[in-house]
Design an enzyme around this catalytic site. Sequence first.
Site, PDB file in Angstrom:
ATOM      1  N   ARG A  28       0.850  -1.199   0.000  1.00  0.00           N
ATOM      2  CA  ARG A  28       0.000   0.000   0.000  1.00  0.00           C
ATOM      3  C   ARG A  28       0.876   1.235   0.000  1.00  0.00           C
ATOM      4  O   ARG A  28       1.721   1.414   0.858  1.00  0.00           O
ATOM      5  CB  ARG A  28      -0.899   0.006   1.240  1.00  0.00           C
ATOM      6  CG  ARG A  28      -1.674   1.309   1.483  1.00  0.00           C
ATOM      7  CD  ARG A  28      -2.922   1.370   0.639  1.00  0.00           C
ATOM      8  NE  ARG A  28      -3.713   2.569   0.896  1.00  0.00           N
ATOM      9  CZ  ARG A  28      -4.802   2.603   1.661  1.00  0.00           C
ATOM     10  NH1 ARG A  28      -5.216   1.522   2.263  1.00  0.00           N
ATOM     11  NH2 ARG A  28      -5.482   3.715   1.805  1.00  0.00           N
ATOM     12  N   ARG A  83      -5.521   1.100  -4.900  1.00  0.00           N
ATOM     13  CA  ARG A  83      -4.607   0.582  -3.877  1.00  0.00           C
ATOM     14  C   ARG A  83      -4.552  -0.936  -3.908  1.00  0.00           C
ATOM     15  O   ARG A  83      -5.531  -1.601  -4.249  1.00  0.00           O
ATOM     16  CB  ARG A  83      -4.987   1.087  -2.479  1.00  0.00           C
ATOM     17  CG  ARG A  83      -6.267   0.573  -1.865  1.00  0.00           C
ATOM     18  CD  ARG A  83      -7.546   1.270  -2.327  1.00  0.00           C
ATOM     19  NE  ARG A  83      -7.571   2.693  -2.101  1.00  0.00           N
ATOM     20  CZ  ARG A  83      -8.003   3.241  -0.966  1.00  0.00           C
ATOM     21  NH1 ARG A  83      -8.440   2.493   0.012  1.00  0.00           N
ATOM     22  NH2 ARG A  83      -8.018   4.533  -0.837  1.00  0.00           N
ATOM     23  N   ASP A 101      -6.695  -2.243   1.159  1.00  0.00           N
ATOM     24  CA  ASP A 101      -7.301  -1.317   2.121  1.00  0.00           C
ATOM     25  C   ASP A 101      -8.000  -2.168   3.180  1.00  0.00           C
ATOM     26  O   ASP A 101      -8.821  -3.021   2.851  1.00  0.00           O
ATOM     27  CB  ASP A 101      -8.331  -0.433   1.393  1.00  0.00           C
ATOM     28  CG  ASP A 101      -8.974   0.595   2.310  1.00  0.00           C
ATOM     29  OD1 ASP A 101      -8.264   1.174   3.162  1.00  0.00           O
ATOM     30  OD2 ASP A 101     -10.194   0.817   2.180  1.00  0.00           O
TER      31      ASP A 101
HETATM   32  P1  ATP Z   1     -12.643   5.467   3.650  1.00  0.00           P
HETATM   33  O1  ATP Z   1     -12.189   5.591   5.075  1.00  0.00           O
HETATM   34  O2  ATP Z   1     -13.705   6.442   3.233  1.00  0.00           O
HETATM   35  O3  ATP Z   1     -13.022   4.049   3.279  1.00  0.00           O
HETATM   36  P2  ATP Z   1      -9.978   5.127   2.733  1.00  0.00           P
HETATM   37  O4  ATP Z   1     -10.131   3.726   3.269  1.00  0.00           O
HETATM   38  O5  ATP Z   1      -9.459   5.266   1.349  1.00  0.00           O
HETATM   39  O6  ATP Z   1     -11.376   5.886   2.799  1.00  0.00           O
HETATM   40  P3  ATP Z   1      -7.553   5.611   4.080  1.00  0.00           P
HETATM   41  O7  ATP Z   1      -6.638   6.477   3.275  1.00  0.00           O
HETATM   42  O8  ATP Z   1      -7.317   4.125   4.001  1.00  0.00           O
HETATM   43  O9  ATP Z   1      -9.061   5.951   3.708  1.00  0.00           O
HETATM   44  O10 ATP Z   1      -7.510   5.986   5.618  1.00  0.00           O
HETATM   45  C1  ATP Z   1      -7.287   7.276   6.055  1.00  0.00           C
HETATM   46  C2  ATP Z   1      -7.259   7.289   7.582  1.00  0.00           C
HETATM   47  O11 ATP Z   1      -8.512   6.879   8.112  1.00  0.00           O
HETATM   48  C3  ATP Z   1      -6.272   6.343   8.256  1.00  0.00           C
HETATM   49  O12 ATP Z   1      -5.035   6.950   8.402  1.00  0.00           O
HETATM   50  C4  ATP Z   1      -6.922   6.046   9.607  1.00  0.00           C
HETATM   51  O13 ATP Z   1      -6.253   6.668  10.677  1.00  0.00           O
HETATM   52  C5  ATP Z   1      -8.290   6.669   9.474  1.00  0.00           C
HETATM   53  N1  ATP Z   1      -9.388   5.874  10.021  1.00  0.00           N
HETATM   54  C6  ATP Z   1     -10.373   6.395  10.792  1.00  0.00           C
HETATM   55  N2  ATP Z   1     -11.247   5.471  11.163  1.00  0.00           N
HETATM   56  C7  ATP Z   1     -10.817   4.297  10.618  1.00  0.00           C
HETATM   57  C8  ATP Z   1     -11.315   2.976  10.654  1.00  0.00           C
HETATM   58  N3  ATP Z   1     -12.440   2.686  11.334  1.00  0.00           N
HETATM   59  N4  ATP Z   1     -10.630   2.013   9.984  1.00  0.00           N
HETATM   60  C9  ATP Z   1      -9.500   2.324   9.297  1.00  0.00           C
HETATM   61  N5  ATP Z   1      -8.969   3.571   9.230  1.00  0.00           N
HETATM   62  C10 ATP Z   1      -9.620   4.554   9.879  1.00  0.00           C
HETATM   63 CA    CA Z   2     -11.850   2.209   2.820  1.00  0.00          CA
HETATM   64 CA    CA Z   3      -8.844   2.638   4.864  1.00  0.00          CA
END
Ligand code: ATP
Ligand code: CA
Ligand code: CA
Length: 175
Positions: free
Chosen positions: A93, A104, A107
């Site tokens: 990732r 990605r 995830d």
């Molecule tokens: P989404 O969260 O809308 O699915 P995404 O998965 O693409 O979008 P990421 O870039 O993977 O988002 O995650 C961004 C941030 O979200 C992480 O750095 C993490 O700290 C935060 N985060 C907040 N809540 C959660 C959760 N329940 N599970 C995973 N990550 C989380």
């Molecule tokens: Ca996600």
């Molecule tokens: Ca995520």
Amino acid sequence: MTVSDEGRTPVVSVYVGLGSNLENPARQIMRALAALGEIPDTRLLEQSSLYISKPLGPRNQPDFVNAVAALATSLTPEALLASLQAIETRQGRNRDSGRRWGPRTLDLDLLVYGDRMIETPALTVPHPGIGQRSFVLLPLQEIAPDYVIPGLGALKTLVEECDRTGIHKLDHDTL
Ligand code: ATP
Ligand code: CA
Ligand code: CA
């Protein structure tokens, strides 16, 4: 709590959402499911089928493969998130693209942690958007049909109301 208990709590049921749309996504998801079973103080209880879904946000990227896993863990939510992020990193990732909802290799989202409601800068639980995302609701329904999502209500109702456009179960014969 003693120092040796840091990062640990009584055993809690959690659900994790998996997604991949790069570098053989189905294989990435299978590998990640195996890795979830290797997290310390954690057991992999169940895993859903694999689903194909259209990307959220930017459309000019490959379809996703998604699944949901049920775990039992004595890790705290923060420690579990760190383990999930370590697996994402191990599977290539790249967090540098800066593109929200971009492509990605892996995830891993912490969807639900027992009945805890968490709102910190690093962690929102239940995971935001969970109530509308068919690629979470359909696999979750497979492994927990009678589940009531904390703060959101009966999974059955959420599934009935969600938009299922562009999602289908992956035929396992094609893996
Ligand atoms: P989404 O969260 O809308 O699915 P995404 O998965 O693409 O979008 P990421 O870039 O993977 O988002 O995650 C961004 C941030 O979200 C992480 O750095 C993490 O700290 C935060 N985060 C907040 N809540 C959660 C959760 N329940 N599970 C995973 N990550 C989380
Ligand atoms: Ca996600
Ligand atoms: Ca995520």
